[in-house]
Design a protein around this motif. Structure first.
Motif, PDB file in Angstrom:
ATOM      1  N   ALA A  82      25.694  74.534  30.742  1.00 21.97           N
ATOM      2  CA  ALA A  82      24.286  74.841  31.385  1.00 21.97           C
ATOM      3  C   ALA A  82      23.956  73.956  32.434  1.00 21.97           C
ATOM      4  CB  ALA A  82      23.328  74.784  30.389  1.00 21.97           C
ATOM      5  N   GLY A  83      24.330  72.702  32.477  1.00 22.94           N
ATOM      6  CA  GLY A  83      24.621  71.660  33.631  1.00 22.94           C
ATOM      7  C   GLY A  83      22.739  71.620  33.862  1.00 22.94           C
ATOM      8  N   ASP A  84      22.288  71.611  34.968  1.00 26.77           N
ATOM      9  CA  ASP A  84      20.848  71.364  35.211  1.00 26.77           C
ATOM     10  C   ASP A  84      19.956  72.326  34.961  1.00 26.77           C
ATOM     11  OD1 ASP A  84      21.469  68.711  35.891  1.00 26.77           O
ATOM     12  OD2 ASP A  84      21.953  69.027  37.880  1.00 26.77           O
ATOM     13  N   SER A  85      20.426  73.433  34.550  1.00 29.69           N
ATOM     14  CA  SER A  85      19.496  74.791  34.301  1.00 29.69           C
ATOM     15  C   SER A  85      18.498  74.634  32.994  1.00 29.69           C
ATOM     16  CB  SER A  85      20.523  76.033  34.255  1.00 29.69           C
ATOM     17  OG  SER A  85      19.644  77.185  34.207  1.00 29.69           O
ATOM     18  N   ALA A  86      17.412  74.511  33.507  1.00 34.32           N
ATOM     19  CA  ALA A  86      16.497  74.148  32.226  1.00 34.32           C
ATOM     20  C   ALA A  86      16.653  75.575  31.517  1.00 34.32           C
ATOM     21  CB  ALA A  86      15.045  73.614  32.805  1.00 34.32           C
ATOM     22  N   GLU A  87      16.195  76.739  32.243  1.00 32.60           N
ATOM     23  CA  GLU A  87      16.188  78.008  31.475  1.00 32.60           C
ATOM     24  C   GLU A  87      17.164  78.136  30.424  1.00 32.60           C
ATOM     25  OE1 GLU A  87      16.213  82.656  32.925  1.00 32.60           O
ATOM     26  OE2 GLU A  87      15.283  81.236  34.237  1.00 32.60           O
TER      27      GLU A  87
END
Length: 124
Positions: A82-87
């Protein structure tokens, strides 16, 4: 006499100018503080830590532990992807929460969910 005074003042002026340039060229350097990043756990190590935290709080059957270990390994892999994707991380947390609810017995899940710090560490 006049030439001697001019020569001496010129000599001292050049000497003072050289000292000033030397101080500017070589400033005192202070070492930068070393920033040490916390070592990241591998997916398997993080999954084992989640299982250890959970089993320290509630007792689990060996089959349940095995299935939850796989669930937590999958969670760690998905969070890494997901990395930095908060959603995306929020969606993964919801999925893990539902699968945790389906895997654990109702009273055990209610007990785990009541311990918010443990629950958040398991789903995030």
């Amino acid at each position: 006499m006049k030439n001697l005074i001019i020569a001496l003042s010129l000599f001292f002026a050049l000497g003072a100018n050289a000292q000033a340039k030397k101080a500017i060229v070589t400033p005192v350097k202070t070492p930068a503080p070393a920033v040490v990043a916390a070592p990241k756990l591998s997916n398997e190590a993080a999954a084992k830590k989640n299982i250890q935290d959970l089993t320290a709080f509630v007792t689990l059957k060996t089959e349940t532990q095995a299935s939850l270990t796989e669930l937590f390994k999958t969670k760690q892999r998905m969070m890494t992807e997901a990395g930095d994707s908060a959603e995306r991380k929020q969606i993964v947390s919801e999925i893990i929460s539902r699968k945790l609810e389906a895997t654990l017995e109702a009273d055990t899940f209610a007990k785990v969910k009541a311990n918010t710090t443990l629950y958040q560490s398991l789903i995030k």
